[in-house]
Design an enzyme around this catalytic site. Structure first.
Site, PDB file in Angstrom:
ATOM      1  N   SER B  71     -11.163   7.737 -35.214  1.00  0.00           N
ATOM      2  CA  SER B  71     -11.648   6.785 -34.213  1.00  0.00           C
ATOM      3  C   SER B  71     -10.474   6.414 -33.326  1.00  0.00           C
ATOM      4  CB  SER B  71     -12.165   5.499 -34.878  1.00  0.00           C
ATOM      5  OG  SER B  71     -13.447   5.694 -35.384  1.00  0.00           O
ATOM      6  N   GLU B  78      -8.444   1.426 -15.432  1.00  0.00           N
ATOM      7  CA  GLU B  78      -9.801   1.436 -14.880  1.00  0.00           C
ATOM      8  C   GLU B  78     -10.859   1.156 -15.943  1.00  0.00           C
ATOM      9  OE1 GLU B  78      -7.567   3.856 -14.789  1.00  0.00           O
ATOM     10  OE2 GLU B  78      -6.871   3.904 -12.701  1.00  0.00           O
ATOM     11  N   SER B  79     -10.507   0.725 -17.128  1.00  0.00           N
ATOM     12  CA  SER B  79     -11.383   0.292 -18.239  1.00  0.00           C
ATOM     13  C   SER B  79     -10.993   0.936 -19.581  1.00  0.00           C
ATOM     14  CB  SER B  79     -12.867   0.415 -17.944  1.00  0.00           C
ATOM     15  OG  SER B  79     -13.226  -0.553 -16.956  1.00  0.00           O
ATOM     16  N   HIS B  84     -15.351   8.447 -31.516  1.00  0.00           N
ATOM     17  CA  HIS B  84     -15.545   8.382 -32.968  1.00  0.00           C
ATOM     18  C   HIS B  84     -16.040   9.755 -33.389  1.00  0.00           C
ATOM     19  CE1 HIS B  84     -15.029   4.077 -32.665  1.00  0.00           C
ATOM     20  NE2 HIS B  84     -15.914   4.069 -31.699  1.00  0.00           N
ATOM     21  N   CYS B  99     -13.918   1.857 -13.757  1.00  0.00           N
ATOM     22  CA  CYS B  99     -14.201   0.996 -12.604  1.00  0.00           C
ATOM     23  C   CYS B  99     -13.499   1.604 -11.391  1.00  0.00           C
ATOM     24  CB  CYS B  99     -13.629  -0.403 -12.814  1.00  0.00           C
ATOM     25  SG  CYS B  99     -14.129  -1.148 -14.355  1.00  0.00           S
TER      26      CYS B  99
END
Lengths: 150, 150
Positions: B71, B78-79, B84, B99
């Site tokens: 994970s 930008e985010s 996983h 974004c």
């Protein structure tokens, strides 16, 4: 008391509802903008949301944007929680991704709705990695989806 | 050359398509299980996917599960990108949240599909934080959704 390794092992097993992951996409509208722009508070609230819903926090990382807004992720043994806030719109986009039966992402959703003082909230729940009960293999198909408007 | 602060500022502004965030939920099936179980490789591939699609990596954190599975999250200006993996099912659930107009999460999707040697892949694209063109406020409504099966 369970070890973290054991919890992690359990978290990766399929749940009784035959999917590997449960993913809540939460849209929080009309939130308290001061809360959304407070890095320390958002970090605390997200970590608390993880423990409130029964998850085990492995790591967290948060970032303050200029001129405003916070982004951050809490990695949990059961997957992750992520948040991106736009205080100027009173809006936060949140992802609550969990595996296994030991934690309930909807508890984290309700906790965050209250802590962000969101007056309108929507969540969409996805089941990811659906298992075929005939052969216990992951089915190649778009996930089950359910939207709930508060 | 732009400073990171300036990039972050730009990234938080609404895009020309009137939404704050673009979220690709990718399901990678029939992948190479050895790749899915290799922590170092998954970390490299995810960070490379971020830079390939034009994003700026802020931080990354990956975790190996026992007995198998990885994970991890890459926080970008930008985010975020998250993965996983379930090597025992040849399956990986990936989130690519961006974004702004400066990066394209679909480039990261294509890159990952190749690097994970996924023989079947599905992505669902969500527009999060839809803006009302009448008043430039975020609309309280479930997001636009589009599913694509490769």
């Amino acid at each position: 008391m369970k070890t973290q390794a054991k919890q992690a092992e359990q978290a990766k097993k399929p749940t009784s509802i035959s999917n590997l992951g449960r993913h809540i996409l939460a849209e929080f509208y009309n939130c308290n903008s001061n809360v959304l722009n407070n890095l320390e508070l958002i970090e605390t609230v997200m970590a608390d949301a993880a423990t409130e819903c029964g998850a085990t926090v492995v790591e967290k990382k948060f970032h303050m944007f200029s001129p405003y807004g916070v982004s951050g992720v809490v990695i949990i043994s059961e997957s992750h929680l992520a948040i991106h806030t736009w205080p100027e719109y009173g809006y936060a986009a949140v992802d609550l991704f969990t595996c296994g039966d030991e934690c309930d992402p909807l508890v984290a959703y309700e906790y965050l709705k209250e802590k962000l003082s969101s007056n309108n909230a929507i969540y969409t729940e996805l089941r990811r990695g659906m298992l075929n009960p005939q052969n216990d293999e992951v089915m190649v198909s778009p996930f089950q989806i359910k939207t709930h408007i508060d």
